[in-house]
Each structure stands twice: as structure tokens, then as C-alpha cells.
Design a protein around this motif. Structure first.
Motif, short mmCIF file in Angstrom:
data_model
loop_
_atom_site.label_atom_id
_atom_site.label_comp_id
_atom_site.label_asym_id
_atom_site.label_seq_id
_atom_site.Cartn_x
_atom_site.Cartn_y
_atom_site.Cartn_z
N ASN A 62 5.96 -31.59 -11.00
CA ASN A 62 4.66 -31.73 -10.10
C ASN A 62 4.84 -31.74 -8.67
O ASN A 62 4.22 -30.72 -7.94
CB ASN A 62 4.08 -33.10 -10.31
N THR A 63 6.16 -31.82 -7.96
CA THR A 63 6.34 -31.76 -6.70
C THR A 63 6.76 -30.05 -6.63
O THR A 63 6.17 -29.47 -5.37
CB THR A 63 7.53 -32.40 -6.35
N VAL A 64 7.57 -29.71 -7.39
CA VAL A 64 7.87 -28.36 -7.27
C VAL A 64 6.79 -27.38 -7.34
O VAL A 64 6.54 -26.28 -6.48
CB VAL A 64 8.91 -27.85 -8.43
N ALA A 65 5.56 -27.73 -8.34
CA ALA A 65 4.48 -26.89 -8.50
C ALA A 65 3.66 -27.13 -7.08
O ALA A 65 3.29 -25.84 -6.54
CB ALA A 65 3.62 -27.62 -9.57
N LEU A 66 3.64 -27.99 -6.48
CA LEU A 66 2.83 -28.21 -5.04
C LEU A 66 3.58 -27.50 -4.20
O LEU A 66 2.62 -26.85 -3.17
CB LEU A 66 2.57 -29.69 -4.92
N GLU A 67 4.67 -27.54 -4.08
CA GLU A 67 5.48 -26.66 -3.07
C GLU A 67 5.34 -25.38 -3.24
O GLU A 67 5.46 -24.19 -2.31
CB GLU A 67 6.76 -27.15 -3.02
N VAL A 80 -3.84 -32.14 -6.89
CA VAL A 80 -4.37 -30.74 -7.00
C VAL A 80 -5.95 -30.88 -6.60
O VAL A 80 -6.42 -29.86 -6.17
CB VAL A 80 -4.17 -30.26 -8.51
N PHE A 81 -6.57 -32.20 -6.74
CA PHE A 81 -7.86 -32.12 -6.09
C PHE A 81 -8.08 -32.02 -4.69
O PHE A 81 -8.66 -31.18 -4.00
CB PHE A 81 -8.50 -33.50 -6.71
N LEU A 82 -7.22 -32.60 -4.11
CA LEU A 82 -7.09 -32.56 -2.47
C LEU A 82 -6.74 -31.00 -2.13
O LEU A 82 -7.00 -30.81 -1.20
CB LEU A 82 -5.98 -33.40 -1.92
N LYS A 83 -5.84 -30.40 -2.99
CA LYS A 83 -5.44 -29.05 -2.76
C LYS A 83 -6.80 -27.89 -3.20
O LYS A 83 -6.62 -26.82 -3.46
CB LYS A 83 -4.42 -28.51 -3.44
N GLY A 84 -7.79 -28.44 -3.49
CA GLY A 84 -9.03 -27.68 -3.85
C GLY A 84 -9.82 -27.48 -5.19
O GLY A 84 -10.56 -26.78 -5.45
N SER A 122 0.48 -22.90 -2.70
CA SER A 122 -0.12 -23.62 -1.44
C SER A 122 -1.86 -23.73 -1.67
O SER A 122 -2.28 -24.77 -1.34
CB SER A 122 0.19 -23.03 -0.31
N ASP A 123 -2.39 -22.76 -2.30
CA ASP A 123 -3.97 -23.07 -2.31
C ASP A 123 -4.24 -23.17 -3.97
O ASP A 123 -4.06 -22.24 -4.51
CB ASP A 123 -4.58 -21.81 -1.50
N LEU A 124 -4.88 -24.01 -4.18
CA LEU A 124 -5.40 -24.05 -5.56
C LEU A 124 -6.76 -24.03 -5.76
O LEU A 124 -7.37 -24.56 -6.80
CB LEU A 124 -4.78 -25.54 -6.50
N LYS A 125 -7.75 -23.77 -4.84
CA LYS A 125 -8.85 -23.51 -4.89
C LYS A 125 -9.32 -22.58 -5.92
O LYS A 125 -9.05 -21.62 -6.18
CB LYS A 125 -9.44 -23.10 -3.40
N GLY A 126 -10.27 -23.21 -6.90
CA GLY A 126 -10.63 -22.44 -7.81
C GLY A 126 -9.92 -22.51 -8.99
O GLY A 126 -10.21 -21.63 -9.96
N TRP A 127 -8.72 -22.95 -9.06
CA TRP A 127 -7.65 -22.90 -10.23
C TRP A 127 -8.41 -23.90 -11.35
O TRP A 127 -8.93 -24.90 -11.05
CB TRP A 127 -6.30 -23.12 -9.87
#
Ligand code: HEM
Lengths: 324, 126
Positions: A272-277, A303-307, A280-285
């Protein structure tokens, strides 16, 4: 007035009455809370057709497509046959057609059973031994194509069911298979949407199923799979996933190792950490998280915080052993 | 400014659709804010989002059944854990920023802020 059928019983529903009010009036034991579509406590399923659209409120698309609806929002215009969540489940007989080790502690079990078209990659079923011992496992393949169900079953130390599967269950044996459950699966809509798949351990099972389903449907958006475990020996299908990513330019695969010994070709860190690194932008995913419950609850917020919208987050938490 | 009786504040902002648009923006701001996120249990995000929806509907002047007493009781467990004016101010900040992001006109934002502000004593148990 319409009729509501539940199992052997038929109940009446007045013209302005909701399904929930009608069932409560007739003393049916159904769970509910807010009565206005927010809490989802009274979610039930229509098993003989589609419920009125407005009764599906803000349910996830995967639930809507299976005709789930909220009893408190539903004023039926036709007779309906309804399944309550508490109703006892149906099992059919499955036959083991193959079993082989995927790595040092996870076995691939392939089972043939009836009504195979009902099952979707990424959903789960209950498997039941003759004496009634039951455990849930996720579907790791697309049953429509292979006409079988595949499961990845990890041996949990002291786990009665998994030890039985590993040590005793043989090709040709039978195991009871429940109806498919859960809403963690791929819907062939918004094909340009990015899809993030993050799993730990045998949490790869539903993700591989969902991935296969998405690729078979020609999903065109980027699909990233991050599979993690502590040691390399607990990952599996690494070469197959690499080959798949060569074949499909929109699919990328990152095996992650959280322990100290990280050979080349693997990323160091938790999946999960590697995925977030990495993204960078997960808006609409659309995001699928499967495996360790702590990873899931932490990652869901991240992931919610990332959009990512809450409705686009699908999760499947697995029972884990004391060591992970 | 002309007063229109028929259209409520809630309708002017855009009704339930506006609440739906606002709820995730708002909840994201709250969860990302270290001053206040400890008050918001994130173990069940769907349920929390539903509660934020109730909050926003109320602040937007929409239909709700909450009394001042409900607000007092509903936040009492947070007051015990130290909820005070500074936290209330932070929530007001996020509420206004959310509405700005949704291009809600300033005069309507002021009305929303006034409704939320009117609950301060109850929410903080004063
Ligand atoms: C600005 C004025 C405020 C209003 C009008 C308001 C309104 C509401 C409403 C309507 C609910 C839903 C209650 C329910 O049906 O369960 C709620 C819940 C909640 N509010 Fe507020 N609120 C306000 C300020 C705050 C502040 C300043 C905080 C903390 C920083 C806060 C934290 C919470 C939390 C954590 C819940 C969920 C409670 C739970 O999980 O039990 N609220 N609020």
C-alpha cells in the motif's frame, strides 16, 4: 396493492407503502435504522427482476447490478420476490478438479460446480466440509470462461479448514459451494478509468480475478497491481503477472516485499505504501483492496484523501494468522 | 436584493445534489486536518460520510429533524474528549472552503455559515 414473496411466505404491500414498512407491519424480522436510504441497514435483494431504480439509492454499482435495493426506499410497482440477508443460504455440490501449490504456503484449488455463470471474479463463496465446517474464499478466475472456480487457499497454522484443504482434500473429492457473495468485482463501465489493485498475501486471489475480468472486457484505462508480502517466498504468480504486463501496455505490476531481503525486480516496502508513492493523483480512480484488515482500513482513508470517491473503493478483508 | 419566498436557501444552493457534491470534499478536508481528525472515527467511512451528509444538509438549511438538544447530546462525547472553540472554528473553515470550491456565491455561503454558527453553544455543550 402488490405482493412480496419471501421464501414460502407472501406479504401484501399497500400502494403508498414501502417494502420496509410493509414487512415490519407484518412482523417480518428485518434489520433497519434510518428509514431514509442513508444507512443501508435494510438492504435486500430482488431475485425475480429489477427493483425500481429509485430504491437503489446510492448503492455501489456492483450491488445495483445484482438487483440489491433498500427496502425503506422501495414502493413496488410490481410483485417482487425478495431475499433477506438472514435467509439460510443455498449450497451446491462442487468437485475438486485440480490442486497445486502456488508457493510454500498457498494452494490453488480448482472446483467445478453448478450455476457457474452466477459467479463473478472477485466475489467470494463459502466452502463447506461435510461436517459443516465453513470458510470464505475469493474467486480468483473468470468462471464464465473456464467453467470452474479457482481459489487460493493459504495454510493458516492451526486453521482447521485450510489444513484440511492442504493435507486431505484430493482431486475428485467434493466440497459444498455457497452462492456467490460480496460486491468486490469488476463492472464493465467507465473503461477509461484508472484501476488500482492492492493486495497482501492470498489477497491476490480476488485481484487476479478482477484483473482478468477487466482485461477480457477491454478495459482501456491504466491498471496497476501491487502485491505485497514480507518475504519473496510468500508472493506467487510473479512471472505470470510480469508476462501479462508485457502483453497489455496499460497493465503494470509491482511485487513488493516488506522484509529486509529484497532481490532486484522487487520493490521494498509494504504494497500500500509503494502504491501511494508510485501514483500521485488517484482522482477518479477505482480501487480494490484485498488482504490484511489493517492494510485495508489504513489504505481506504489514504486513497480517499488522494481523491478516490467512497463509492469507487471496493474492499475484501481476509482472516489472517498471527504472523503476517 | 430581492427576497424570494418560494426558494429556500437549500434550493438556491442546489438541494440534495449540492450536498452530495459537498460531502466528500468536506469529509476529505476534515480527515486531512490534524487539528480535528482524531474526533472522526474512520473505521466505517460510509457511515461517517452519511453523518457528514446530515451535517451539511442541516447547515444548508435543508430538511432535518435535529433539535438543539440533539446537537448537544450528539456531540457530548466529543466535548468530553476536549472539543472546544478552536475545533469548531476549524470545521467552519472547511465548510466555507468546500462551498467556495463548489462556486457557491458569497452571500449564500454567509447564510450557511450563520446557520452552522448558531449551533455553536449546543455543539460545544455550553
Ligand atoms: C458546525 C456546527 C456543527 C453541526 C451543525 C454539526 C452537526 C452534526 C450532525 C447533524 C451530525 C450527525 C448526527 C447523527 O445523526 O448521528 C454530526 C455528527 C458528528 N459531528 Fe458534528 N456538527 C457540528 C460541528 C462539529 C464539530 C466542530 C466537530 C468536531 C471537530 C463535529 C464532529 C462530529 C462527529 C465526529 C460526528 C459523528 C458522531 C459519531 O460518530 O458518533 N461536529 N454533527
Amino acid at each position: 396493492m402488490t405482493n412480496l414473496k419471501i421464501g414460502e411466505n407472501t406479504y401484501t404491500c399497500d400502494s403508498e407503502e414501502t417494502v420496509l414498512d410493509s414487512l415490519l407491519r407484518q412482523d417480518v424480522d428485518i434489520s433497519y435504522a434510518c428509514k431514509k436510504g442513508t444507512c443501508h441497514s435494510c438492504m435486500v435483494r430482488c431475485i425475480d427482476g429489477q427493483p425500481p431504480v429509485e430504491s437503489q439509492g446510492d448503492l455501489k454499482d456492483t450491488l445495483k447490478s445484482q438487483n440489491y435495493f433498500l427496502a425503506c426506499l422501495c414502493i413496488p410497482n410490481l410483485d417482487m420476490t425478495i431475499r433477506l440477508p438472514e435467509q439460510s443460504e443455498l449450497y451446491s455440490e462442487g468437485k475438486v478438479v485440480a490442486n497445486e501449490m502456488l508457493n510454500r504456503n498457498t494452494i490453488l484449488l480448482i472446483v467445478e460446480c453448478r450455476d457457474i455463470l452466477e459467479y463473478k471474479a472477485g466475489q467470494f463463496v463459502n466452502l463447506q466440509r461435510q461436517d459443516g465446517l465453513t470458510r470464505s474464499y475469493s474467486i480468483a478466475n473468470t468462471p464464465q470462461q473456464s467453467k470452474t472456480l479457482e481459489f487460493h487457499i493459504r495454510r493458516l497454522p492451526g486453521g482447521q479448514f485450510s489444513e484440511w484443504v492442504h493435507d486431505q482434500l484430493k482431486v475428485g473429492d467434493t466440497v459444498a459451494v455457497s452462492e456467490p457473495k460480496g460486491h468486490c468485482f469488476y463492472i464493465p463501465e467507465r473503461k477509461e478509468q484508472g484501476i488500482l489493485l492492492v493486495g497482501t498475501g492470498s489477497g491476490l486471489a480476488p485481484l487476479v480475478g478482477i484483473l482478468t475480468d477487466a482485461l477480457e472486457h477491454g478495459h482501456s484505462g491504466p491498471i496497476h497491481l501491487f502485491h505485497g508480502s514480507r518475504e519473496k517466498e510468500d508472493l506467487y504468480r510473479v512471472d505470470e503477472m510480469r508476462a501479462l504486463s508485457e502483453k497489455h501496455p496499460n497493465f503494470s505490476y509491482t511485487p513488493c516485499i516488506s522484509g529486509v531481503d529484497v532481490p532486484s525486480g522487487f520493490k521494498k516496502g509494504r504494497a500500500n505504501t509503494v502504491a501511494l508513492e508510485t501514483i500521485s493523483d488517484l482522482k477518479g480512480w477505482r480501487v480494490f483492496l484485498c488482504g490484511h484488515p489493517n492494510m485495508i482500513s489504513e489504505m481506504k482513508t489514504q486513497v480517499f484523501l488522494k481523491g478516490v470517491s467512497i463509492a469507487d473503493i471496493y474492499t475484501d478483508a481476509f482472516l489472517v494468522s498471527t504472523e503476517t | 436584493m430581492s427576497e424570494s419566498k418560494s426558494e429556500s436557501l437549500f434550493d438556491k444552493i442546489g438541494g440534495e445534489a449540492a450536498v452530495d457534491a459537498a460531502v466528500e470534499l468536506f469529509y476529505r478536508k476534515v480527515l486531512a486536518d490534524h487539528r480535528i481528525n482524531r474526533f472522526f472515527d474512520n473505521t466505517n467511512m460510509e457511515e461517517q460520510a452519511a453523518k457528514q451528509k446530515a451535517f451539511l444538509t442541516m447547515a444548508f438549511g435543508g430538511p432535518n429533524n435535529y433539535s438543539g438538544q440533539d446537537m448537544r447530546e450528539g456531540h457530548a462525547h466529543l466535548v468530553k474528549r476536549g472539543l472546544d472553540d478552536s475545533h469548531f472554528d476549524a470545521v467552519m473553515e472547511h465548510l466555507e472552503a468546500t462551498l467556495v470550491e463548489l462556486n457557491v456565491p458569497a452571500d449564500l455561503i454567509a447564510e450557511v455559515a450563520a446557520i452552522a454558527e448558531s449551533t455553536r453553544a449546543d455543539v460545544l455543550g455550553k
